[in-house]
Scaffold this motif. Structure first.
Motif, PDB file in Angstrom:
ATOM      1  N   UNK A  20      -3.290  10.558   8.963  1.00 21.22           N
ATOM      2  CA  UNK A  20      -2.077  11.347   8.743  1.00 21.22           C
ATOM      3  C   UNK A  20      -1.275  10.790   7.567  1.00 21.22           C
ATOM      4  N   UNK A  21      -1.135   9.466   7.507  1.00 22.82           N
ATOM      5  CA  UNK A  21      -0.392   8.850   6.400  1.00 22.82           C
ATOM      6  C   UNK A  21      -1.097   9.103   5.075  1.00 22.82           C
ATOM      7  N   UNK A  22      -2.416   8.962   5.047  1.00 23.25           N
ATOM      8  CA  UNK A  22      -3.178   9.251   3.826  1.00 23.25           C
ATOM      9  C   UNK A  22      -2.960  10.703   3.393  1.00 23.25           C
ATOM     10  N   UNK A  23      -3.049  11.627   4.365  1.00 23.99           N
ATOM     11  CA  UNK A  23      -2.842  13.028   4.061  1.00 23.99           C
ATOM     12  C   UNK A  23      -1.436  13.308   3.575  1.00 23.99           C
ATOM     13  N   UNK A  24      -0.464  12.599   4.127  1.00 24.54           N
ATOM     14  CA  UNK A  24       0.922  12.775   3.709  1.00 24.54           C
ATOM     15  C   UNK A  24       1.118  12.352   2.258  1.00 24.54           C
ATOM     16  N   UNK A  80       0.798  -1.218   0.000  1.00 23.29           N
ATOM     17  CA  UNK A  80       0.000   0.000   0.000  1.00 23.29           C
ATOM     18  C   UNK A  80       0.828   1.263   0.000  1.00 23.29           C
ATOM     19  N   UNK A  81       2.127   1.147  -0.285  1.00 23.48           N
ATOM     20  CA  UNK A  81       3.038   2.282  -0.282  1.00 23.48           C
ATOM     21  C   UNK A  81       4.430   1.823   0.070  1.00 23.48           C
ATOM     22  N   UNK A  82       5.316   2.767   0.371  1.00 21.65           N
ATOM     23  CA  UNK A  82       6.685   2.446   0.738  1.00 21.65           C
ATOM     24  C   UNK A  82       6.934   2.682   2.210  1.00 21.65           C
ATOM     25  N   UNK A  83       8.012   3.363   2.531  1.00 23.22           N
ATOM     26  CA  UNK A  83       8.380   3.552   3.945  1.00 23.22           C
ATOM     27  C   UNK A  83       7.342   4.375   4.692  1.00 23.22           C
ATOM     28  N   UNK A  84       6.662   5.269   3.982  1.00 24.26           N
ATOM     29  CA  UNK A  84       5.642   6.089   4.635  1.00 24.26           C
ATOM     30  C   UNK A  84       4.508   5.228   5.178  1.00 24.26           C
ATOM     31  N   UNK A  85       4.167   4.155   4.482  1.00 25.35           N
ATOM     32  CA  UNK A  85       3.109   3.251   4.939  1.00 25.35           C
ATOM     33  C   UNK A  85       3.671   2.201   5.891  1.00 25.35           C
ATOM     34  N   UNK A  86       4.967   1.909   5.762  1.00 20.08           N
ATOM     35  CA  UNK A  86       5.554   0.824   6.557  1.00 20.08           C
ATOM     36  C   UNK A  86       6.087   1.313   7.898  1.00 20.08           C
ATOM     37  N   UNK A  87       7.046   2.215   7.885  1.00 22.23           N
ATOM     38  CA  UNK A  87       7.614   2.703   9.140  1.00 22.23           C
ATOM     39  C   UNK A  87       6.968   4.002   9.590  1.00 22.23           C
ATOM     40  N   UNK A  88       6.326   4.710   8.664  1.00 23.25           N
ATOM     41  CA  UNK A  88       5.652   5.949   9.028  1.00 23.25           C
ATOM     42  C   UNK A  88       4.679   5.818  10.188  1.00 23.25           C
ATOM     43  N   UNK A  89       3.837   4.769  10.207  1.00 20.11           N
ATOM     44  CA  UNK A  89       2.889   4.641  11.325  1.00 20.11           C
ATOM     45  C   UNK A  89       3.545   4.636  12.698  1.00 20.11           C
ATOM     46  N   UNK A  90       4.700   3.966  12.847  1.00 21.55           N
ATOM     47  CA  UNK A  90       5.388   3.971  14.139  1.00 21.55           C
ATOM     48  C   UNK A  90       5.663   5.404  14.594  1.00 21.55           C
ATOM     49  N   UNK A  91       6.193   6.216  13.663  1.00 21.89           N
ATOM     50  CA  UNK A  91       6.530   7.600  14.007  1.00 21.89           C
ATOM     51  C   UNK A  91       5.281   8.400  14.363  1.00 21.89           C
ATOM     52  N   UNK A 123       7.840   2.297  -5.094  1.00 24.74           N
ATOM     53  CA  UNK A 123       7.448   2.932  -3.837  1.00 24.74           C
ATOM     54  C   UNK A 123       8.547   3.870  -3.366  1.00 24.74           C
ATOM     55  N   UNK A 124       8.176   4.787  -2.481  1.00 24.62           N
ATOM     56  CA  UNK A 124       9.148   5.723  -1.923  1.00 24.62           C
ATOM     57  C   UNK A 124       9.995   5.053  -0.842  1.00 24.62           C
ATOM     58  N   UNK A 125      11.258   5.477  -0.723  1.00 25.43           N
ATOM     59  CA  UNK A 125      12.100   4.966   0.356  1.00 25.43           C
ATOM     60  C   UNK A 125      12.446   6.049   1.377  1.00 25.43           C
ATOM     61  N   UNK A 126      11.963   7.278   1.123  1.00 24.75           N
ATOM     62  CA  UNK A 126      12.283   8.400   2.004  1.00 24.75           C
ATOM     63  C   UNK A 126      11.078   9.331   2.102  1.00 24.75           C
ATOM     64  N   UNK A 127      10.806   9.822   3.309  1.00 25.44           N
ATOM     65  CA  UNK A 127       9.698  10.761   3.484  1.00 25.44           C
ATOM     66  C   UNK A 127      10.017  11.742   4.607  1.00 25.44           C
ATOM     67  N   UNK A 128       9.617  12.979   4.400  1.00 20.30           N
ATOM     68  CA  UNK A 128       9.730  14.017   5.428  1.00 20.30           C
ATOM     69  C   UNK A 128       8.354  14.621   5.655  1.00 20.30           C
ATOM     70  N   UNK A 129       7.892  14.565   6.881  1.00 21.38           N
ATOM     71  CA  UNK A 129       6.562  15.076   7.234  1.00 21.38           C
ATOM     72  C   UNK A 129       6.688  16.214   8.233  1.00 21.38           C
ATOM     73  N   UNK A 164       5.179  18.924  14.740  1.00 22.99           N
ATOM     74  CA  UNK A 164       5.915  17.654  14.820  1.00 22.99           C
ATOM     75  C   UNK A 164       6.592  17.407  13.474  1.00 22.99           C
ATOM     76  N   UNK A 165       7.894  17.139  13.497  1.00 21.22           N
ATOM     77  CA  UNK A 165       8.643  16.824  12.287  1.00 21.22           C
ATOM     78  C   UNK A 165       9.075  15.354  12.329  1.00 21.22           C
ATOM     79  N   UNK A 166       8.793  14.650  11.256  1.00 16.98           N
ATOM     80  CA  UNK A 166       9.133  13.225  11.164  1.00 16.98           C
ATOM     81  C   UNK A 166       9.938  12.978   9.892  1.00 16.98           C
ATOM     82  N   UNK A 167      11.075  12.315  10.043  1.00 16.94           N
ATOM     83  CA  UNK A 167      11.896  11.913   8.899  1.00 16.94           C
ATOM     84  C   UNK A 167      12.088  10.408   8.958  1.00 16.94           C
ATOM     85  N   UNK A 168      11.781   9.723   7.856  1.00 21.27           N
ATOM     86  CA  UNK A 168      11.992   8.283   7.770  1.00 21.27           C
ATOM     87  C   UNK A 168      12.657   7.969   6.435  1.00 21.27           C
ATOM     88  N   UNK A 169      13.653   7.074   6.453  1.00 17.38           N
ATOM     89  CA  UNK A 169      14.311   6.730   5.199  1.00 17.38           C
ATOM     90  C   UNK A 169      14.894   5.325   5.255  1.00 17.38           C
TER      91      UNK A 169
END
Length: 346
Positions: free
Chosen positions: A317-321, A173-184, A214-220, A230-235
């Motif tokens: 939040x992930x959907x909006x991102x 359903x996406x890349x890192x934003x859907x995978x590790x993003x929820x934890x953040x 899919x994306x491997x990097x995201x900045x929210x 709140x600033x979140x960086x995942x890569x």
């Protein structure tokens, strides 16, 4: 209380260890269509079935624990609720479908069983120490937070079944934003106590590893109530692993970086080292604490409503991102989860 694990991959093996460490709850059964994974479950002393239907014909679990990839979460949630079972689900817990989340939320509302998100980072001892500091009277009001997760690649699944499924948009359903993003996201809202109101996000594929779907990097950047940001960086494209969490309050601050905790309360600095286990994907000690909390929630089901709101907020939040990233990082207003859950509270 006895349950069945659905999907016996790396995370599920950690769950199984966690159950063995938790008094009053256990799993004896696994559902996995892959023969090699079924054999692995049997070697661990678990009964294995190829399908949920076969399992439910022969077993009488009190709950199911869904550890499958994201594209099957909704189906198994529906099956568990239909059969009158408590349901635990790995992240991402709620995935948007046709009708968004309405159908699943209605089913959860109609059930008298507990729907529980496996938000395991909340139970990491080093992060519960961070929570203790943030909740201390001297910390004051939360003003801002920044979390950064650096990894050298995506987590690889079991070799017997599509080890790179996290890079397949149909499955994940996406890349890192859907995978590790929820934890953040869930950790940030849990620790700060703030409600996300809008999000801006940029994503990219920076690793050049052949997984281009899919994306491997995201900045929210998430705007919350009371002007908290709140600033979140995942890569997955970093050259080294690093886990960093920082929260600033009106009277103090706290940071966690890998196994290091530093904070200031009442003008007094503190520093400690705690084993984080951020690099162990199985997290058995985290899961043991989480399953004890799940067991408590089944005895006090009124505690499930905030957890459902947390799950839905995380997904929104992930959907909006993703919507923001598709439009060059524009700000996307978020519908508060409480507005969608008006008819769900039991």
């Amino acid at each position: 209380m006895n349950g069945a694990i659905i999907g016996y991959g790396t995370i599920a093996t950690g769950h199984a260890i966690g159950y063995r460490q938790t008094e009053g709850i256990d799993v004896t059964t696994v559902v996995d269509p892959t023969p090699a994974r079924a054999e692995a479950a049997q070697r661990a002393g678990l009964r294995a079935y190829a399908t949920y239907a076969e399992m439910i014909d022969y077993e009488a679990p009190d709950f199911i624990d869904i550890c499958t990839p994201p594209n099957s979460h909704a189906d198994y949630i529906e099956l568990g609720l239909r059969d009158g079972l408590h349901v635990l689900c790995e992240k991402p817990v709620l995935m948007p479908h046709e009708g968004r989340y309405d159908r699943l939320l209605d089913q959860i509302a109609a059930s008298d069983k507990v729907f529980y998100p496996c938000h395991n980072y909340k139970f990491a001892p080093i992060l519960t120490e961070m929570e203790r500091v943030v909740r201390s009277p001297g910390f004051g009001d939360v003003l801002s937070a920044r979390f950064r997760t650096l990894r050298q690649g995506h987590a690889v699944g079991v070799p017997e079944w599509n080890p790179h499924w996290r890079r397949d948009p149909v499955i994940a359903g996406g890349g890192i934003l859907r995978d590790h993003g929820p934890h953040s996201v869930y950790l940030a809202t849990h620790l700060t106590g703030r409600t996300p109101l809008a999000v801006s996000c940029l994503t990219g594929a920076m690793r050049h590893d052949g997984h281009t779907g899919t994306e491997d990097t995201a900045k929210l950047i998430i705007r919350c109530d009371d002007d908290v940001q709140i600033e979140l960086d995942v890569t997955w494209s970093a050259g080294y692993r690093n886990s960093y969490y920082s929260i600033i309050g009106s009277g103090g601050w706290v940071t966690v970086e890998n196994d290091d905790v530093q904070y200031s309360l009442n003008g007094q600095p503190h520093r400690a080292a705690l084993r984080s286990n951020f690099d162990d994907p199985r997290h058995p000690d985290w899961f043991a604490a989480m399953f004890a909390d799940f067991l408590t929630t089944t005895r006090h089901p009124e505690q499930a409503a905030p957890l459902l709101a947390e799950s839905l907020t995380t997904s929104l939040v992930i959907d909006g991102a993703y919507a923001s990233a598709a439009d060059d990082g524009r700000w996307v207003e978020l519908t508060p989860a409480r507005d969608l859950l008006m008819g769900v509270a039991r």
